[in-house]
Design a protein around this motif. Structure first.
Motif, mmCIF file in Angstrom:
data_model
loop_
_atom_site.group_PDB
_atom_site.id
_atom_site.type_symbol
_atom_site.label_atom_id
_atom_site.label_comp_id
_atom_site.label_asym_id
_atom_site.label_seq_id
_atom_site.Cartn_x
_atom_site.Cartn_y
_atom_site.Cartn_z
ATOM 1 N N PHE A 70 0.838 -1.196 0.000
ATOM 2 C CA PHE A 70 0.000 0.000 0.000
ATOM 3 C C PHE A 70 0.874 1.248 0.000
ATOM 4 C CE2 PHE A 70 0.841 -1.060 4.373
ATOM 5 C CZ PHE A 70 1.080 0.163 4.979
ATOM 6 N N ILE A 71 0.284 2.346 -0.427
ATOM 7 C CA ILE A 71 0.954 3.651 -0.373
ATOM 8 C C ILE A 71 0.500 4.293 0.940
ATOM 9 C CG2 ILE A 71 1.244 5.891 -1.483
ATOM 10 C CD1 ILE A 71 2.280 3.532 -3.180
ATOM 11 N N PRO A 72 1.426 4.617 1.832
ATOM 12 C CA PRO A 72 1.033 5.180 3.127
ATOM 13 C C PRO A 72 0.245 6.482 2.987
ATOM 14 C CG PRO A 72 3.379 4.648 3.087
ATOM 15 C CD PRO A 72 2.866 4.493 1.690
ATOM 16 N N SER A 73 -0.737 6.656 3.853
ATOM 17 C CA SER A 73 -1.546 7.875 3.815
ATOM 18 C C SER A 73 -0.728 9.102 4.234
ATOM 19 C CB SER A 73 -2.766 7.734 4.723
ATOM 20 O OG SER A 73 -2.354 7.479 6.050
ATOM 21 N N ARG A 74 0.326 8.887 4.983
ATOM 22 C CA ARG A 74 1.145 10.012 5.421
ATOM 23 C C ARG A 74 2.444 10.144 4.614
ATOM 24 N NH1 ARG A 74 3.722 6.441 9.057
ATOM 25 N NH2 ARG A 74 5.414 7.790 9.698
ATOM 26 N N VAL A 75 2.381 9.776 3.351
ATOM 27 C CA VAL A 75 3.556 9.840 2.469
ATOM 28 C C VAL A 75 4.162 11.250 2.443
ATOM 29 C CG1 VAL A 75 2.309 10.293 0.324
ATOM 30 C CG2 VAL A 75 4.442 9.059 0.241
ATOM 31 N N LYS A 76 3.333 12.279 2.604
ATOM 32 C CA LYS A 76 3.828 13.665 2.575
ATOM 33 C C LYS A 76 4.838 13.939 3.677
ATOM 34 C CE LYS A 76 -0.312 15.551 0.470
ATOM 35 N NZ LYS A 76 -1.421 16.485 0.574
ATOM 36 N N GLN A 77 4.728 13.241 4.797
ATOM 37 C CA GLN A 77 5.632 13.458 5.921
ATOM 38 C C GLN A 77 6.836 12.507 5.927
ATOM 39 O OE1 GLN A 77 2.076 13.034 6.767
ATOM 40 N NE2 GLN A 77 1.932 15.223 6.409
ATOM 41 N N MET A 78 6.889 11.605 4.988
ATOM 42 C CA MET A 78 7.930 10.581 4.997
ATOM 43 C C MET A 78 9.089 10.958 4.078
ATOM 44 S SD MET A 78 5.402 7.282 5.113
ATOM 45 C CE MET A 78 6.609 6.082 5.620
ATOM 46 N N ARG A 79 10.275 11.079 4.655
ATOM 47 C CA ARG A 79 11.454 11.527 3.919
ATOM 48 C C ARG A 79 11.867 10.592 2.791
ATOM 49 N NH1 ARG A 79 16.134 13.829 7.455
ATOM 50 N NH2 ARG A 79 16.703 14.376 5.350
ATOM 51 N N LYS A 80 11.558 9.298 2.925
ATOM 52 C CA LYS A 80 12.037 8.348 1.910
ATOM 53 C C LYS A 80 11.301 8.463 0.578
ATOM 54 C CE LYS A 80 9.383 4.266 3.342
ATOM 55 N NZ LYS A 80 9.522 2.878 3.794
ATOM 56 N N TYR A 81 10.200 9.235 0.551
ATOM 57 C CA TYR A 81 9.445 9.418 -0.681
ATOM 58 C C TYR A 81 9.858 10.691 -1.397
ATOM 59 C CZ TYR A 81 6.481 5.537 0.557
ATOM 60 O OH TYR A 81 6.035 4.286 0.853
ATOM 61 N N SER A 82 9.859 10.623 -2.718
ATOM 62 C CA SER A 82 10.182 11.747 -3.586
ATOM 63 C C SER A 82 9.148 12.862 -3.437
ATOM 64 C CB SER A 82 10.187 11.256 -5.034
ATOM 65 O OG SER A 82 10.156 12.310 -5.943
ATOM 66 N N PHE A 83 9.573 14.084 -3.733
ATOM 67 C CA PHE A 83 8.644 15.215 -3.737
ATOM 68 C C PHE A 83 7.502 14.985 -4.727
ATOM 69 C CE2 PHE A 83 11.361 16.336 -7.290
ATOM 70 C CZ PHE A 83 10.496 16.955 -8.188
ATOM 71 N N ILE A 84 7.737 14.195 -5.760
ATOM 72 C CA ILE A 84 6.719 13.906 -6.772
ATOM 73 C C ILE A 84 5.513 13.202 -6.151
ATOM 74 C CG2 ILE A 84 6.254 12.563 -8.883
ATOM 75 C CD1 ILE A 84 9.202 13.117 -9.661
ATOM 76 N N MET A 85 5.735 12.498 -5.058
ATOM 77 C CA MET A 85 4.678 11.750 -4.387
ATOM 78 C C MET A 85 3.962 12.584 -3.324
ATOM 79 S SD MET A 85 4.949 8.582 -5.669
ATOM 80 C CE MET A 85 4.383 7.372 -4.488
ATOM 81 N N LYS A 86 4.370 13.842 -3.143
ATOM 82 C CA LYS A 86 3.918 14.624 -1.993
ATOM 83 C C LYS A 86 2.985 15.775 -2.322
ATOM 84 C CE LYS A 86 7.876 13.368 0.758
ATOM 85 N NZ LYS A 86 8.998 13.798 1.572
ATOM 86 N N ASP A 87 2.311 15.708 -3.447
ATOM 87 C CA ASP A 87 1.347 16.765 -3.743
ATOM 88 C C ASP A 87 0.015 16.156 -4.154
ATOM 89 O OD1 ASP A 87 1.451 16.145 -6.514
ATOM 90 O OD2 ASP A 87 3.051 17.592 -6.841
ATOM 91 N N GLY A 88 -0.874 16.975 -4.602
ATOM 92 C CA GLY A 88 -2.219 16.530 -4.931
ATOM 93 C C GLY A 88 -2.329 15.620 -6.134
ATOM 94 N N VAL A 89 -1.269 15.491 -6.932
ATOM 95 C CA VAL A 89 -1.355 14.610 -8.096
ATOM 96 C C VAL A 89 -1.560 13.164 -7.636
ATOM 97 C CG1 VAL A 89 -0.192 13.705 -10.144
ATOM 98 C CG2 VAL A 89 -0.014 16.135 -9.592
#
Length: 157
Positions: A124-143
């Motif tokens: 699964f993709i974590p619901s708090r991906v925006k706060q997780m450093r291991k994810y790219s900025f590409i994963m951290k917006d409304g897209v």
């Protein structure tokens, strides 16, 4: 059309209509599934993200999407569907990307994964991906958030 700010505070417009910003976008992003899991890649500098990149000269966006999945994950695309397009009004230029949803039928180990470290499978993709450093900025917006909602609403597996 959905409008929001990205990780760098640029204005982003996302639409699930047929190519609302450009018939010939120069970038692609591919939300991938493989055997019931999300297929991402680990970019060496940005972190975990779905595969994507630039459309090469003489290449269609759809062909670029298939190529990028192979290059960055070793994945052979079985099915690919256009789901939307977004436009980032950046400080230096405007970037328009097609978003695709792909089912990958096979993962093949590659000698190189180019600028990535290869495939990463997640249940699964974590619901708090925006706060997780291991994810790219590409994963951290409304897209990502809106595309996942779109896929759920359209009951895409």
């Amino acid at each position: 059309m959905i409008t929001f700010r990205d990780y760098y505070n640029n204005e982003v417009k996302l639409s699930f209509d047929d190519h609302p910003f450009s018939e010939d976008p120069r970038h692609v992003w591919v939300i991938c599934r493989y055997k019931g899991k999300w297929l991402l890649t680990k970019h060496r500098e940005r972190g975990l993200e779905f595969p994507g990149g630039k459309v090469e000269e003489g290449e269609t966006a759809r062909a670029a999407a298939v190529r990028e999945v192979m290059e960055e994950t070793g994945g052979t695309v079985q099915e690919i569907t256009y789901i939307g397009q977004y436009m980032v009004n950046g400080r230096k230029d405007i970037v328009i990307k097609n978003v695709y949803y792909a089912i990958v039928e096979e993962l093949t180990e590659q000698e190189t994964y180019y600028e990535t470290e290869g495939p990463v499978l997640l249940k699964f993709i974590p619901s708090r991906v925006k706060q997780m450093r291991k994810y790219s900025f590409i994963m951290k917006d409304g897209v990502l958030e809106n595309c996942m909602d779109y896929l759920r609403h359209h009951k895409v597996k």
